[in-house]
Design a protein around this motif. Structure first.
Motif, PDB file in Angstrom:
ATOM      1  N   PHE A  43     -16.476  24.628 104.594  1.00 45.33           N
ATOM      2  CA  PHE A  43     -15.833  25.326 103.288  1.00 45.33           C
ATOM      3  C   PHE A  43     -15.177  23.873 102.703  1.00 45.33           C
ATOM      4  CE2 PHE A  43     -15.048  29.807 104.700  1.00 45.33           C
ATOM      5  CZ  PHE A  43     -16.494  29.985 104.441  1.00 45.33           C
ATOM      6  N   ASN A  44     -14.313  23.124 103.551  1.00 50.55           N
ATOM      7  CA  ASN A  44     -13.668  21.925 103.324  1.00 50.55           C
ATOM      8  C   ASN A  44     -14.588  20.829 102.445  1.00 50.55           C
ATOM      9  OD1 ASN A  44     -10.778  21.779 102.849  1.00 50.55           O
ATOM     10  ND2 ASN A  44     -10.804  22.888 104.915  1.00 50.55           N
ATOM     11  N   GLU A  45     -15.648  20.648 103.556  1.00 57.26           N
ATOM     12  CA  GLU A  45     -16.616  19.434 103.038  1.00 57.26           C
ATOM     13  C   GLU A  45     -17.564  19.416 102.164  1.00 57.26           C
ATOM     14  OE1 GLU A  45     -15.696  16.565 104.377  1.00 57.26           O
ATOM     15  OE2 GLU A  45     -13.810  17.264 105.405  1.00 57.26           O
ATOM     16  N   ALA A  46     -18.134  20.586 101.899  1.00 52.54           N
ATOM     17  CA  ALA A  46     -19.277  20.713 101.070  1.00 52.54           C
ATOM     18  C   ALA A  46     -18.724  21.026  99.650  1.00 52.54           C
ATOM     19  CB  ALA A  46     -20.056  21.941 101.421  1.00 52.54           C
ATOM     20  N   VAL A  47     -18.250  19.928  99.147  1.00 50.36           N
ATOM     21  CA  VAL A  47     -17.300  19.904  98.052  1.00 50.36           C
ATOM     22  C   VAL A  47     -18.225  20.282  96.685  1.00 50.36           C
ATOM     23  CG1 VAL A  47     -15.908  18.375  96.355  1.00 50.36           C
ATOM     24  CG2 VAL A  47     -15.877  18.198  98.922  1.00 50.36           C
ATOM     25  N   GLU A  48     -19.590  19.838  96.763  1.00 50.34           N
ATOM     26  CA  GLU A  48     -20.284  20.097  95.667  1.00 50.34           C
ATOM     27  C   GLU A  48     -20.552  21.580  95.524  1.00 50.34           C
ATOM     28  OE1 GLU A  48     -22.070  16.185  95.976  1.00 50.34           O
ATOM     29  OE2 GLU A  48     -20.381  16.738  95.272  1.00 50.34           O
ATOM     30  N   SER A  50      -9.577  22.098  97.453  1.00 48.61           N
ATOM     31  CA  SER A  50      -8.382  22.328  96.078  1.00 48.61           C
ATOM     32  C   SER A  50      -9.351  23.691  95.480  1.00 48.61           C
ATOM     33  CB  SER A  50      -8.438  21.455  95.234  1.00 48.61           C
ATOM     34  OG  SER A  50      -9.661  20.902  94.726  1.00 48.61           O
ATOM     35  N   GLY A  51     -10.208  24.214  96.209  1.00 51.04           N
ATOM     36  CA  GLY A  51     -10.788  25.475  95.847  1.00 51.04           C
ATOM     37  C   GLY A  51     -11.659  25.613  94.752  1.00 51.04           C
ATOM     38  N   THR A 100     -10.448  36.097  91.928  1.00 48.84           N
ATOM     39  CA  THR A 100     -11.045  35.260  90.870  1.00 48.84           C
ATOM     40  C   THR A 100     -11.324  33.905  91.444  1.00 48.84           C
ATOM     41  OG1 THR A 100      -9.567  34.942  89.237  1.00 48.84           O
ATOM     42  CG2 THR A 100     -10.908  36.654  89.088  1.00 48.84           C
ATOM     43  N   PHE A 101     -10.498  33.619  92.625  1.00 48.62           N
ATOM     44  CA  PHE A 101     -10.291  32.192  93.001  1.00 48.62           C
ATOM     45  C   PHE A 101     -10.256  32.232  94.421  1.00 48.62           C
ATOM     46  CE2 PHE A 101      -7.599  28.971  94.960  1.00 48.62           C
ATOM     47  CZ  PHE A 101      -8.190  27.888  94.370  1.00 48.62           C
ATOM     48  N   VAL A 102     -11.120  31.311  95.236  1.00 51.43           N
ATOM     49  CA  VAL A 102     -11.022  30.999  96.880  1.00 51.43           C
ATOM     50  C   VAL A 102     -10.862  29.664  96.975  1.00 51.43           C
ATOM     51  CG1 VAL A 102     -12.531  33.021  97.253  1.00 51.43           C
ATOM     52  CG2 VAL A 102     -13.621  30.789  96.828  1.00 51.43           C
ATOM     53  N   SER A 103     -10.114  29.339  98.144  1.00 47.16           N
ATOM     54  CA  SER A 103      -9.839  28.226  98.811  1.00 47.16           C
ATOM     55  C   SER A 103      -9.676  28.192 100.307  1.00 47.16           C
ATOM     56  CB  SER A 103      -8.696  27.612  98.277  1.00 47.16           C
ATOM     57  OG  SER A 103      -7.195  28.132  98.953  1.00 47.16           O
ATOM     58  N   PRO A 104     -10.258  27.361 100.910  1.00 45.62           N
ATOM     59  CA  PRO A 104     -10.508  27.263 102.164  1.00 45.62           C
ATOM     60  C   PRO A 104      -9.268  27.532 103.157  1.00 45.62           C
ATOM     61  CG  PRO A 104     -11.113  25.182 101.416  1.00 45.62           C
ATOM     62  CD  PRO A 104     -10.482  25.999 100.170  1.00 45.62           C
ATOM     63  N   SER A 151      -9.055  15.080  98.566  1.00 43.62           N
ATOM     64  CA  SER A 151     -10.350  15.451  97.886  1.00 43.62           C
ATOM     65  C   SER A 151     -10.147  15.099  96.220  1.00 43.62           C
ATOM     66  CB  SER A 151     -10.833  16.784  98.233  1.00 43.62           C
ATOM     67  OG  SER A 151     -10.204  17.870  97.260  1.00 43.62           O
ATOM     68  N   SER A 152      -9.122  15.568  95.758  1.00 44.13           N
ATOM     69  CA  SER A 152      -9.060  15.188  94.260  1.00 44.13           C
ATOM     70  C   SER A 152      -8.936  13.860  93.978  1.00 44.13           C
ATOM     71  CB  SER A 152      -7.599  15.849  93.712  1.00 44.13           C
ATOM     72  OG  SER A 152      -7.409  15.586  92.556  1.00 44.13           O
ATOM     73  N   GLY A 153      -8.306  12.696  94.930  1.00 45.46           N
ATOM     74  CA  GLY A 153      -8.437  11.441  94.948  1.00 45.46           C
ATOM     75  C   GLY A 153      -9.808  10.924  95.038  1.00 45.46           C
ATOM     76  N   ARG A 154     -10.476  11.489  96.134  1.00 42.46           N
ATOM     77  CA  ARG A 154     -11.740  11.196  96.224  1.00 42.46           C
ATOM     78  C   ARG A 154     -12.852  11.230  94.907  1.00 42.46           C
ATOM     79  NH1 ARG A 154     -15.674  14.106 100.203  1.00 42.46           N
ATOM     80  NH2 ARG A 154     -17.546  12.639 100.451  1.00 42.46           N
ATOM     81  N   GLU A 155     -12.560  12.504  94.438  1.00 43.54           N
ATOM     82  CA  GLU A 155     -13.237  12.825  93.219  1.00 43.54           C
ATOM     83  C   GLU A 155     -12.983  11.694  92.255  1.00 43.54           C
ATOM     84  OE1 GLU A 155     -12.704  16.353  90.597  1.00 43.54           O
ATOM     85  OE2 GLU A 155     -13.052  17.175  92.699  1.00 43.54           O
ATOM     86  N   GLN A 156     -11.922  11.277  91.806  1.00 40.61           N
ATOM     87  CA  GLN A 156     -11.614  10.699  90.838  1.00 40.61           C
ATOM     88  C   GLN A 156     -11.960   9.046  91.243  1.00 40.61           C
ATOM     89  OE1 GLN A 156     -10.003  11.041  87.545  1.00 40.61           O
ATOM     90  NE2 GLN A 156     -10.209  12.962  88.036  1.00 40.61           N
TER      91      GLN A 156
END
Lengths: 328, 380, 294
Positions: free
Chosen positions: A132-137, A143-144, A235-239, B176-181
């Protein structure tokens, strides 16, 4: 036969009373924030019932159940928000997929016992959490993931706590009814046999391995549905909502409520969901109070709230004035 | 029966609390959502402390137009579910006029739908740029966008003609926000990221990642995280004899970092809010007065160094105070007045909100500092 | 820096983190072997070791050696108190309740530490300097040598204790069958208490020697405890070499995973390997599987 029938009747009466309580509860809240808390109690009850089938009835511990909850939530969110699929269809497809996954990993995992099983499920939970954390795409990372639509039926959108309350509790009540049926059926007795002694159960002709895996998968399916409902309500999920801590919290709900008691799961879920509200009075001390509560509950109410409270009352009455049981 | 009695009990208790507070002259209620415990407590705790300190200060000085402020702060533990529960309670039970916080981008994104529906102005203390992009009617923020910090670092790299960099970010919301930027802005500065690695918030050894970076041909390393990870990175880099320039994020811009990294901190560069270099600023700096007041107050109240995280809450309360002074305590009026804030010199920078900008800061919010002789020095 | 050098560094880094995991894992194994309990609060004793040392050293300004000894003593007392107050009152408890009670204990200890010492991270001076030591192609710090030394000494001591002393043998007897051990005159309750004392002392020792490298705060115990648990499981819950290999395998996998595959998924890689090991050899890589309990 009559005994069984009267038992079932008894169960039915309990269930109807419980349903009435749930249906009329919102009247007491008058639209306040307690209604919102009870929406979460509903989701947590669903999860606790799911875990209780595994933990309380089949006697198999899982320290990774938050993963199934999270998979349901994320997959529903991604399918609906990113790919615009129908939420109901998504919920069903996701539940089936999560169930299949649980079914497949269930065979090797449930071969393990005791703390090895605890470790394996814990490991599974952590792997999913890391994904969940690493598959950002895909998931939006730490950050959810936002923008998940509310559920809707025709033109009717479940966009308030009031509507969600009835939606979620509707699902939860149906699940409770089905679970009650299940545990009072042949399968339920098979599970109890496994719980008491696997060897004996096998001798009695129970296909132990298959039954355990089936229950594991069923439990995952219910957890996944709870996850989908959670995603569409928030309407929002985060790890952070699906980590090891939440897995432990779920186990705590089941144990504090009472192993092997469906209504106990409700009590446990309600207590743990309310706990932050109650502990707010303690401010920064809440973590200490939480730890103490866990210890005290396990020490003095090993059967959970559902058995512990009547027992405690009985004890106080019979032991009035007697010495402490510190050295018991 | 049992369930019922526990509901009734909760009800009675909350009614009693409500009644107790109703007896006094009604203060203006401000809600606070801070991650006081849990993994983001390094944000939530100074924010809660600062908010309480500023509110007490305002009340001691006679309140806002004669009305006292009351801060009702709840702990979100950095958990989205708990944040939403707490936001609901603030809105429906405590009936606050405005909310400050939450501390993290995740918590903020979770409560936005609740707050927007209730039409309560909220000033988030989290940095994620997606909080105010696109603009949401009721949502403002005080923390500087991470993109601004990245721009500061990349500007410096460009000046030094460095084009190949390695990034090492923590795998939490901040990192992750920093990495994105970092990835998004690289090409604009002619920079190529040759190594992109992460580490866990609780990891205790980063030599593996740094060894990889050492072999990657990077000319500089940017590490994005909050204590204690970057201190471990600094020490590990020294252990491996990594001679590349090391940049950190504004996540470690407090003396604590220097204390943790010790000698390994020497020569590290980082973008930072002005708060850690308040006394080095020229007197012409518009923020200097606010900064010195904040640092002095925080030291007095909490015997600790005030950092820029606390500053986010300082800014949020002061912005609210200004809005309430101008427009009264009606949530809609507070929102409208917030949007009209211009040139407010706070801790994080000089804020100017507008209908198309609810973040309110420019790149000037950051200065570049270098750690020299165990202290921060301004890089010109 | 060519790939060979890199791999040498990965292996050495993995070895040093692995030694830490092993030391923590042995603590898990000792309690488990004497009582059948998985003590989820084990990580908290690691935290207590580091935090107590920082406290004695910087707040009370005691010398390092005194601080270390006092910190081990204080953590041991905490471990004994935990056993007396939370574990011993639980008679005939199910394994699941024992898991929950130790989880509760870990939350409680962590919470108290947070209230008493605050949420800040604290650094500790290294015991013998910061000058990196070149070992072939790779470098380590003098502190790593301390870690290797302490781990080695602890493992040897525990081996000697369990194999050659009366109380060590008694403890092993409790592990095989506590009823039978009781029948032959072993004071099972004292053995359980003793196992908690030893493992909390060991955990705190681990916490103390790693604090100069990793720093310490009220919440370091969670992750370290988990990794130590992992090491113990891979090693088949042995209090000797098995767990050491378990820890080292885990450490090296993490380090290689981070360096070669993906730093983001390095913990996932470690846990996937753990699952595979559990699936193939459910009783650890090195155990003969004779300690199974039904």
């Amino acid at each position: 036969m009559t005994k069984l029938r009267s038992f079932l009747k008894h169960e039915m009466v309990k269930f109807i009373l419980f349903t009435i309580l749930i249906l009329f509860l919102p009247l007491a809240f008058k639209g306040g924030y307690l209604l919102n808390v009870f929406v979460f109690v509903g989701i947590h009850t669903l999860l606790a019932v799911a875990l209780n089938l595994l933990l309380g009835y089949a006697g198999q511990i899982s320290l990774g159940h938050a993963a199934f909850f999270g998979l349901g939530a994320y997959a529903s969110g991604i399918l609906t928000a990113t790919h615009g699929q129908n939420p109901w269809l998504a919920m069903a497809v996701v539940a089936a997929a999560v169930g299949t996954l649980a079914f497949i990993i269930g065979f090797p995992i449930l071969k393990l016992k005791g703390h090895y099983l605890a470790m394996a499920t814990l490991g599974f939970g952590i792997i999913v959490y890391i994904a969940f954390n690493e598959a950002v795409e895909l998931t939006g990372g730490p950050s959810g993931f936002s923008g998940i639509p509310n559920l809707s039926l025709g033109g009717f959108s479940f966009d308030t706590d009031f509507k969600n309350y009835y939606l979620i509790w509707g699902m939860t009540l149906v699940t409770i009814l089905l679970s009650l049926n299940l545990v009072n059926s042949r399968i339920g007795r098979g599970l109890k046999a496994i719980h008491d002694s696997e060897v004996a159960a096998r001798v009695m002709g129970v296909n132990v391995r298959f039954l355990k895996v089936q229950i594991f998968a069923l439990s995952a399916v219910i957890s996944s549905i709870a996850g989908s409902l959670y995603a569409h309500t928030m309407t929002f999920v985060s790890p952070t909502s699906f980590g090891f801590n939440f897995s432990v919290e779920l186990v705590t709900m089941v144990i504090i409520g009472g192993l092997g008691s469906i209504y106990g799961s409700f009590l446990g879920a309600a207590l743990l969901t309310f706990l932050p509200e109650i502990l707010r009075a303690f401010q920064d001390y809440d973590i200490v109070v939480y730890g103490l509560l866990l210890i005290f509950m396990t020490l003095f109410m090993p059967g959970g709230l559902v058995r512990g409270i009547p027992a405690l009352v009985g004890q106080i009455v019979s032991r009035a004035g007697a010495g402490s049981k510190a050295d018991a | 029966m049992l369930k019922k009695s526990s509901f009734i009990l909760t009800f009675v208790v909350s009614l009693a609390l409500l009644a107790g507070s109703a007896l006094a002259a009604p203060p203006i209620k401000i809600g606070g959502l801070f991650a006081v415990t849990g993994p983001a407590s390094f944000l939530g705790e100074p924010e809660r402390n600062t908010a309480q300190m500023v509110v007490n200060g305002i009340n001691a000085a006679g309140g806002v137009k004669g009305r006292k402020l009351e801060l009702i702060a709840y702990d979100t533990q950095g958990d989205a579910t708990k944040a939403v529960q707490a936001a609901n309670r603030l809105i429906k039970e405590d009936k606050v006029a405005a909310i400050i916080g939450p501390s993290t981008t995740g918590d903020t994104m979770a409560v936005i739908p609740v707050v927007e529906r209730a039409r309560i102005p909220m000033i988030s203390c989290a940095a994620g740029s997606k909080i105010t992009e696109p603009v949401k009617k009721w949502i403002f923020k005080t923390a500087q966008n991470d993109g601004l910090a990245v721009a500061r670092i990349y500007g410096d790299l460009k000046r030094k003609k460095i084009s190949k960099i390695a990034i090492l970010t923590v795998s939490d919301g901040f990192g992750s926000s920093g990495r994105e930027q970092l990835k998004a802005q690289a090409s604009a500065y002619g920079i190529r990221i040759v190594s992109d690695d992460t580490y866990g918030p609780k990891d205790t050894d980063m030599t593996a990642q740094l060894t990889k970076i050492k072999g990657s041909g990077a000319q500089a390393v940017i590490c994005w995280g909050t204590n204690p990870g970057p201190a471990v990175v600094a020490r590990n880099a020294k252990q491996l004899g990594l001679k590349l320039p090391l940049y950190m994020s504004h996540g470690v811009s407090s003396k604590k970092f220097i204390g943790l990294a010790g000698g390994a901190a020497e020569g590290i560069l980082l973008p930072s809010g002005r708060v850690i270099v308040a006394d080095l600023l020229p007197n012409s700096d518009r923020q200097k007065k606010s900064l010195l007041a904040f640092v002095k107050d925080y030291q007095k109240h909490y015997k600790a160094e005030g950092d820029h995280f606390g500053g986010h809450a300082w800014d949020a309360i002061m912005l609210l105070k200004g809005a309430i002074e101008r427009g009264g305590e009606n949530p809609a009026a507070i929102r409208d007045q917030l949007e009209r804030t211009r040139g407010f010199a706070g801790i994080g920078g000089v804020f100017s909100y507008s209908p198309s900008d609810h973040a309110g800061l420019t790149k000037d919010a950051f200065v570049l500092v270098e750690i020299r002789k165990q202290d921060f020095a301004l890089v010109k | 820096m060519h790939i060979g050098q890199q791999i040498a560094q990965y292996l050495l880094s993995g070895l040093s983190t692995g030694a830490i995991y092993a030391l923590i894992g042995v603590g898990f194994a000792i309690i488990h072997n004497a009582t059948g309990i998985i003590n989820f609060a084990q990580g908290e004793f690691v935290m207590l070791g580091g935090m107590f040392t920082v406290f004695f050293l910087t707040v009370l300004n005691l010398p390092l050696l005194v601080s270390v000894i006092l910190a081990i003593a204080a953590s041991t007392i905490a471990g004994v108190a935990f056993e007396r107050l939370a574990i011993r009152p639980m008679k005939n408890a199910s394994p699941i309740s024992l898991v929950i009670i130790t989880v509760g204990g870990s939350i409680l200890i962590r919470g108290i530490a947070m209230l008493v010492w605050g949420k800040d991270t604290h650094a500790l001076e290294t015991f013998s300097g910061n000058e990196p030591i070149q070992l072939g192609e790779a470098t380590i710090l003098p502190q790593h040598l301390w870690i290797f030394a302490v781990t080695t000494v602890v493992i040897i001591c525990s081996k000697l204790y369990f194999n050659y002393t009366i109380s060590g043998k008694a403890m092993r007897a409790c592990a095989y069958n506590s009823r039978a051990a009781g029948l032959v005159g072993i004071d099972v309750r004292r053995m359980v208490l003793f196992s908690f004392a030893i493992s909390s002392a060991m955990g705190s020792m681990a916490g103390i020697i790693i604090a100069p490298l990793t720093m310490t705060s009220y919440d370091v115990g969670v992750m370290l405890g988990l990794k130590g648990f992992c090491a113990a499981i891979i090693g088949g819950m042995s209090s000797g070499l098995g767990t050491v290999f378990g820890g080292v395998i885990l450490g090296i996998l993490e380090s290689l995973g981070a360096g070669i595959f993906s730093s983001g998924y390095k913990d996932a890689i470690a846990f996937i390997i753990l699952l595979i090991i559990l699936f193939i050899r459910p009783h650890g890589l090195f155990s003969k599987g004779d300690t199974e309990r039904v």
